[in-house]
Design a protein around this motif. Structure first.
Motif, PDB file in Angstrom:
ATOM      1  N   ARG A  94       0.823  -1.211   0.000  1.00 31.81           N
ATOM      2  CA  ARG A  94       0.000   0.000   0.000  1.00 31.81           C
ATOM      3  C   ARG A  94       0.857   1.261   0.000  1.00 31.81           C
ATOM      4  O   ARG A  94       1.978   1.282   0.508  1.00 31.81           O
ATOM      5  CB  ARG A  94      -0.923   0.013   1.222  1.00 31.81           C
ATOM      6  CG  ARG A  94      -2.025  -1.023   1.192  1.00 31.81           C
ATOM      7  CD  ARG A  94      -2.888  -0.889   2.437  1.00 31.81           C
ATOM      8  NE  ARG A  94      -3.486   0.439   2.528  1.00 31.81           N
ATOM      9  CZ  ARG A  94      -3.890   0.997   3.671  1.00 31.81           C
ATOM     10  NH1 ARG A  94      -3.733   0.366   4.826  1.00 31.81           N
ATOM     11  NH2 ARG A  94      -4.426   2.194   3.661  1.00 31.81           N
ATOM     12  N   MET A  95       0.287   2.322  -0.566  1.00 32.27           N
ATOM     13  CA  MET A  95       0.908   3.643  -0.567  1.00 32.27           C
ATOM     14  C   MET A  95      -0.220   4.660  -0.465  1.00 32.27           C
ATOM     15  O   MET A  95      -1.140   4.676  -1.271  1.00 32.27           O
ATOM     16  CB  MET A  95       1.702   3.862  -1.854  1.00 32.27           C
ATOM     17  CG  MET A  95       2.380   5.210  -1.975  1.00 32.27           C
ATOM     18  SD  MET A  95       3.271   5.379  -3.563  1.00 32.27           S
ATOM     19  CE  MET A  95       4.624   4.217  -3.326  1.00 32.27           C
ATOM     20  N   SER A  96      -0.157   5.498   0.558  1.00 33.73           N
ATOM     21  CA  SER A  96      -1.219   6.468   0.813  1.00 33.73           C
ATOM     22  C   SER A  96      -0.614   7.862   0.967  1.00 33.73           C
ATOM     23  O   SER A  96       0.429   8.029   1.610  1.00 33.73           O
ATOM     24  CB  SER A  96      -1.981   6.088   2.085  1.00 33.73           C
ATOM     25  OG  SER A  96      -3.018   7.014   2.361  1.00 33.73           O
ATOM     26  N   VAL A  97      -1.299   8.841   0.375  1.00 31.39           N
ATOM     27  CA  VAL A  97      -0.855  10.232   0.458  1.00 31.39           C
ATOM     28  C   VAL A  97      -2.039  11.082   0.905  1.00 31.39           C
ATOM     29  O   VAL A  97      -3.118  11.017   0.313  1.00 31.39           O
ATOM     30  CB  VAL A  97      -0.322  10.742  -0.895  1.00 31.39           C
ATOM     31  CG1 VAL A  97       0.103  12.198  -0.780  1.00 31.39           C
ATOM     32  CG2 VAL A  97       0.839   9.894  -1.369  1.00 31.39           C
ATOM     33  N   THR A  98      -1.833  11.868   1.972  1.00 32.97           N
ATOM     34  CA  THR A  98      -2.869  12.761   2.474  1.00 32.97           C
ATOM     35  C   THR A  98      -2.402  14.202   2.321  1.00 32.97           C
ATOM     36  O   THR A  98      -1.288  14.546   2.715  1.00 32.97           O
ATOM     37  CB  THR A  98      -3.187  12.474   3.956  1.00 32.97           C
ATOM     38  OG1 THR A  98      -3.539  11.098   4.096  1.00 32.97           O
ATOM     39  CG2 THR A  98      -4.333  13.345   4.441  1.00 32.97           C
ATOM     40  N   MET A  99      -3.271  15.049   1.756  1.00 34.59           N
ATOM     41  CA  MET A  99      -2.931  16.450   1.528  1.00 34.59           C
ATOM     42  C   MET A  99      -3.160  17.267   2.790  1.00 34.59           C
ATOM     43  O   MET A  99      -4.249  17.258   3.366  1.00 34.59           O
ATOM     44  CB  MET A  99      -3.781  17.009   0.393  1.00 34.59           C
ATOM     45  CG  MET A  99      -3.487  18.459   0.037  1.00 34.59           C
ATOM     46  SD  MET A  99      -1.771  18.694  -0.412  1.00 34.59           S
ATOM     47  CE  MET A  99      -1.872  20.075  -1.528  1.00 34.59           C
ATOM     48  N   VAL A 100      -2.114  17.937   3.232  1.00 38.23           N
ATOM     49  CA  VAL A 100      -2.237  18.891   4.336  1.00 38.23           C
ATOM     50  C   VAL A 100      -2.583  20.269   3.792  1.00 38.23           C
ATOM     51  O   VAL A 100      -3.479  20.952   4.281  1.00 38.23           O
ATOM     52  CB  VAL A 100      -0.928  18.947   5.160  1.00 38.23           C
ATOM     53  CG1 VAL A 100      -1.042  19.989   6.273  1.00 38.23           C
ATOM     54  CG2 VAL A 100      -0.619  17.570   5.749  1.00 38.23           C
ATOM     55  N   GLY A 101      -1.884  20.665   2.735  1.00 38.97           N
ATOM     56  CA  GLY A 101      -2.130  21.955   2.101  1.00 38.97           C
ATOM     57  C   GLY A 101      -0.882  22.463   1.418  1.00 38.97           C
ATOM     58  O   GLY A 101       0.244  22.212   1.870  1.00 38.97           O
ATOM     59  N   HIS A 102      -1.059  23.156   0.300  1.00 34.15           N
ATOM     60  CA  HIS A 102       0.028  23.725  -0.486  1.00 34.15           C
ATOM     61  C   HIS A 102       0.992  22.623  -0.919  1.00 34.15           C
ATOM     62  O   HIS A 102       0.646  21.832  -1.783  1.00 34.15           O
ATOM     63  CB  HIS A 102       0.717  24.845   0.278  1.00 34.15           C
ATOM     64  CG  HIS A 102       1.572  25.715  -0.578  1.00 34.15           C
ATOM     65  ND1 HIS A 102       1.055  26.413  -1.657  1.00 34.15           N
ATOM     66  CD2 HIS A 102       2.896  26.015  -0.548  1.00 34.15           C
ATOM     67  CE1 HIS A 102       2.021  27.101  -2.244  1.00 34.15           C
ATOM     68  NE2 HIS A 102       3.139  26.868  -1.589  1.00 34.15           N
ATOM     69  N   ALA A 103       2.203  22.525  -0.365  1.00 32.38           N
ATOM     70  CA  ALA A 103       3.139  21.457  -0.721  1.00 32.38           C
ATOM     71  C   ALA A 103       3.347  20.475   0.417  1.00 32.38           C
ATOM     72  O   ALA A 103       4.282  19.666   0.378  1.00 32.38           O
ATOM     73  CB  ALA A 103       4.481  22.052  -1.144  1.00 32.38           C
ATOM     74  N   SER A 104       2.499  20.528   1.428  1.00 31.74           N
ATOM     75  CA  SER A 104       2.633  19.670   2.607  1.00 31.74           C
ATOM     76  C   SER A 104       1.805  18.400   2.425  1.00 31.74           C
ATOM     77  O   SER A 104       0.580  18.460   2.334  1.00 31.74           O
ATOM     78  CB  SER A 104       2.170  20.407   3.866  1.00 31.74           C
ATOM     79  OG  SER A 104       2.855  21.625   4.033  1.00 31.74           O
ATOM     80  N   PHE A 105       2.508  17.272   2.378  1.00 32.18           N
ATOM     81  CA  PHE A 105       1.866  15.959   2.258  1.00 32.18           C
ATOM     82  C   PHE A 105       2.298  15.075   3.416  1.00 32.18           C
ATOM     83  O   PHE A 105       3.437  15.153   3.894  1.00 32.18           O
ATOM     84  CB  PHE A 105       2.307  15.244   0.972  1.00 32.18           C
ATOM     85  CG  PHE A 105       1.694  15.732  -0.300  1.00 32.18           C
ATOM     86  CD1 PHE A 105       0.380  15.451  -0.627  1.00 32.18           C
ATOM     87  CD2 PHE A 105       2.454  16.453  -1.206  1.00 32.18           C
ATOM     88  CE1 PHE A 105      -0.174  15.877  -1.822  1.00 32.18           C
ATOM     89  CE2 PHE A 105       1.924  16.892  -2.401  1.00 32.18           C
ATOM     90  CZ  PHE A 105       0.595  16.613  -2.707  1.00 32.18           C
ATOM     91  N   LEU A 106       1.391  14.186   3.818  1.00 33.84           N
ATOM     92  CA  LEU A 106       1.750  13.037   4.624  1.00 33.84           C
ATOM     93  C   LEU A 106       1.815  11.846   3.681  1.00 33.84           C
ATOM     94  O   LEU A 106       0.806  11.468   3.072  1.00 33.84           O
ATOM     95  CB  LEU A 106       0.723  12.783   5.729  1.00 33.84           C
ATOM     96  CG  LEU A 106       0.887  11.448   6.478  1.00 33.84           C
ATOM     97  CD1 LEU A 106       2.191  11.408   7.272  1.00 33.84           C
ATOM     98  CD2 LEU A 106      -0.316  11.183   7.397  1.00 33.84           C
ATOM     99  N   ILE A 107       3.005  11.277   3.529  1.00 38.77           N
ATOM    100  CA  ILE A 107       3.214  10.103   2.688  1.00 38.77           C
ATOM    101  C   ILE A 107       3.376   8.903   3.610  1.00 38.77           C
ATOM    102  O   ILE A 107       4.209   8.913   4.529  1.00 38.77           O
ATOM    103  CB  ILE A 107       4.470  10.274   1.811  1.00 38.77           C
ATOM    104  CG1 ILE A 107       4.321  11.490   0.892  1.00 38.77           C
ATOM    105  CG2 ILE A 107       4.739   9.010   0.999  1.00 38.77           C
ATOM    106  CD1 ILE A 107       5.597  11.850   0.162  1.00 38.77           C
ATOM    107  N   GLN A 108       2.588   7.856   3.348  1.00 36.88           N
ATOM    108  CA  GLN A 108       2.656   6.647   4.165  1.00 36.88           C
ATOM    109  C   GLN A 108       2.924   5.449   3.262  1.00 36.88           C
ATOM    110  O   GLN A 108       2.127   5.133   2.361  1.00 36.88           O
ATOM    111  CB  GLN A 108       1.355   6.458   4.947  1.00 36.88           C
ATOM    112  CG  GLN A 108       1.085   7.568   5.955  1.00 36.88           C
ATOM    113  CD  GLN A 108      -0.183   7.339   6.751  1.00 36.88           C
ATOM    114  OE1 GLN A 108      -1.277   7.526   6.245  1.00 36.88           O
ATOM    115  NE2 GLN A 108      -0.025   6.928   8.009  1.00 36.88           N
ATOM    116  N   ALA A 109       4.047   4.803   3.485  1.00 39.70           N
ATOM    117  CA  ALA A 109       4.429   3.621   2.711  1.00 39.70           C
ATOM    118  C   ALA A 109       5.513   2.884   3.479  1.00 39.70           C
ATOM    119  O   ALA A 109       6.278   3.489   4.248  1.00 39.70           O
ATOM    120  CB  ALA A 109       4.940   4.011   1.325  1.00 39.70           C
ATOM    121  N   ALA A 110       5.577   1.568   3.296  1.00 40.40           N
ATOM    122  CA  ALA A 110       6.626   0.735   3.892  1.00 40.40           C
ATOM    123  C   ALA A 110       6.727   0.918   5.403  1.00 40.40           C
ATOM    124  O   ALA A 110       7.805   0.816   5.981  1.00 40.40           O
ATOM    125  CB  ALA A 110       7.973   1.031   3.229  1.00 40.40           C
ATOM    126  N   GLY A 111       5.603   1.210   6.062  1.00 35.62           N
ATOM    127  CA  GLY A 111       5.584   1.380   7.508  1.00 35.62           C
ATOM    128  C   GLY A 111       6.109   2.708   7.996  1.00 35.62           C
ATOM    129  O   GLY A 111       6.181   2.933   9.209  1.00 35.62           O
TER     130      GLY A 111
END
Length: 360
Positions: A94-111
């Protein structure tokens, strides 16, 4: 100077630190952040884009601001998505990306939980009372963030490096900070005990568990004020994981697609690219630092990205285009190439993108 004019000038000064409005003379006194050997992108005093274009100076900034083509934004542009409450960890394929805003992302992958260019502050500005103000709330509250392992800071502009946010993250999680040359000095001015890995273009950082970070070129520049232009490096990053590769570009001019081609040649393909596609008008002034939506779509193709999380729009007003114009132009660029719109997703705060597995 009356208060209204003072605030107007303060706002212009804040924008100058983001948009290139300082003079080249400011870089000639010596580098306050970094000392190192001359390279193909460092002349011993300042960094530069090889074969590239410098951002416009103060005279061009004034010409732009007096041009009369600025389109007003609403005071509030709420996201259609509620603030997200992310999972604690994402593992396997799995690979998940959540938008915080502008260029801020939370990227979740490989634990791992990775934040890019985290900005939770109300303004992207060197001052608290003027400068670009956010028109929507962060897509994740700080309290709902999962434990953060890595924070990538691509460069030192205020819409990408917010020292107060970094200070909170340091107190909260003590993450590993990763940033290009010279930016560590700025971060340590607020976070004396931070663990910081500093990278140059072409550098490799092994994180563990099959995850590695590659520091790659992009066409941009840097400054925190009026006397440190191009004294810290800017970069894109490739996040290599067992679930696939992610190409994160915080800010870039298109630069004839040179860096996109280089990324494909070196890394092959990407399951996901996080690409900026806003803050581009007027293009005569902004093209050396920000790509437009058509260029962003071309970049997606050149770097061989299966999917794109689009960013750098709709949170901080930095340039002249209307707030939703980047999305209209993005869709037109995709339609003109007969590409499905879902391949390039214009992310909104709180939006969670479960990235599909790459197909052969």
């Amino acid at each position: 100077m009356n208060r209204r004019n003072f605030l107007r000038w303060s706002g212009l000064a804040a924008l100058a630190a983001l948009a290139g409005g300082v003079t080249a003379r400011s870089a000639m006194a010596g580098n306050k952040y970094y000392t190192g050997p001359v390279s193909d992108h460092f002349d011993g005093k300042v960094f530069f884009n090889p074969g590239g274009e410098e951002p416009g100076g103060f005279a061009n900034l004034i010409r732009w601001k007096l041009g009369g083509n600025n389109k007003a934004w609403p005071e509030s542009f709420p996201s259609p998505f509620p603030q997200a409450v992310p999972e604690k960890r994402v593992a396997g394929d799995r690979m998940s990306v959540t938008m915080v805003g502008h260029a801020s992302f939370l990227i979740q992958a490989a634990g791992l939980n990775i934040l890019t260019d985290p900005v939770w502050d109300e303004r992207a500005s060197p001052v608290r009372f003027a400068g670009p103000k956010r028109v929507n709330q962060p897509g994740i509250t700080m309290g709902d963030l999962p434990p953060i392992d890595i924070v990538i800071v691509t460069h030192n502009h205020y819409d990408h490096m917010d020292l107060e946010t970094l200070w909170v993250l340091q107190g909260r999680d003590k993450p590993q900070f990763v940033t290009p040359l010279g930016n560590d000095d700025i971060i340590r001015s607020r976070l004396a005990d931070a663990r910081i890995d500093v990278m140059d273009w072409g550098g490799l950082l092994e994180v563990g568990g099959g995850v590695a970070l590659h520091c790659e070129p992009c066409h941009h520049w840097s400054a925190r004020g009026l006397n440190d232009r191009r004294m810290a490096l800017w970069a894109a990053f490739v996040i290599e994981t067992p679930a696939g590769k992610i190409y994160h570009v915080g800010d870039t001019g298109f630069h004839s697609g040179i860096n996109y081609r280089a990324a494909r040649e070196k890394h092959g393909s990407f399951r996901l690219a996080n690409l900026p596609f806003g803050a581009y008008e007027p293009q005569w002034f902004m093209k050396a630092q920000h790509q437009n939506p058509d260029e962003a779509v071309e970049g997606m193709l050149l770097c061989n990205a299966a999917h794109v999380a689009g960013h750098h729009w709709g949170t901080f007003k930095l340039t002249d285009e209307g707030i939703e114009e980047p999305v209209v132009a993005l869709h037109a660029a995709l339609d003109a190439r007969n590409l499905p719109r879902e391949r390039f997703r214009p992310m909104r705060p709180g939006e969670v993108f479960e990235v599909p597995a790459a197909t052969a």
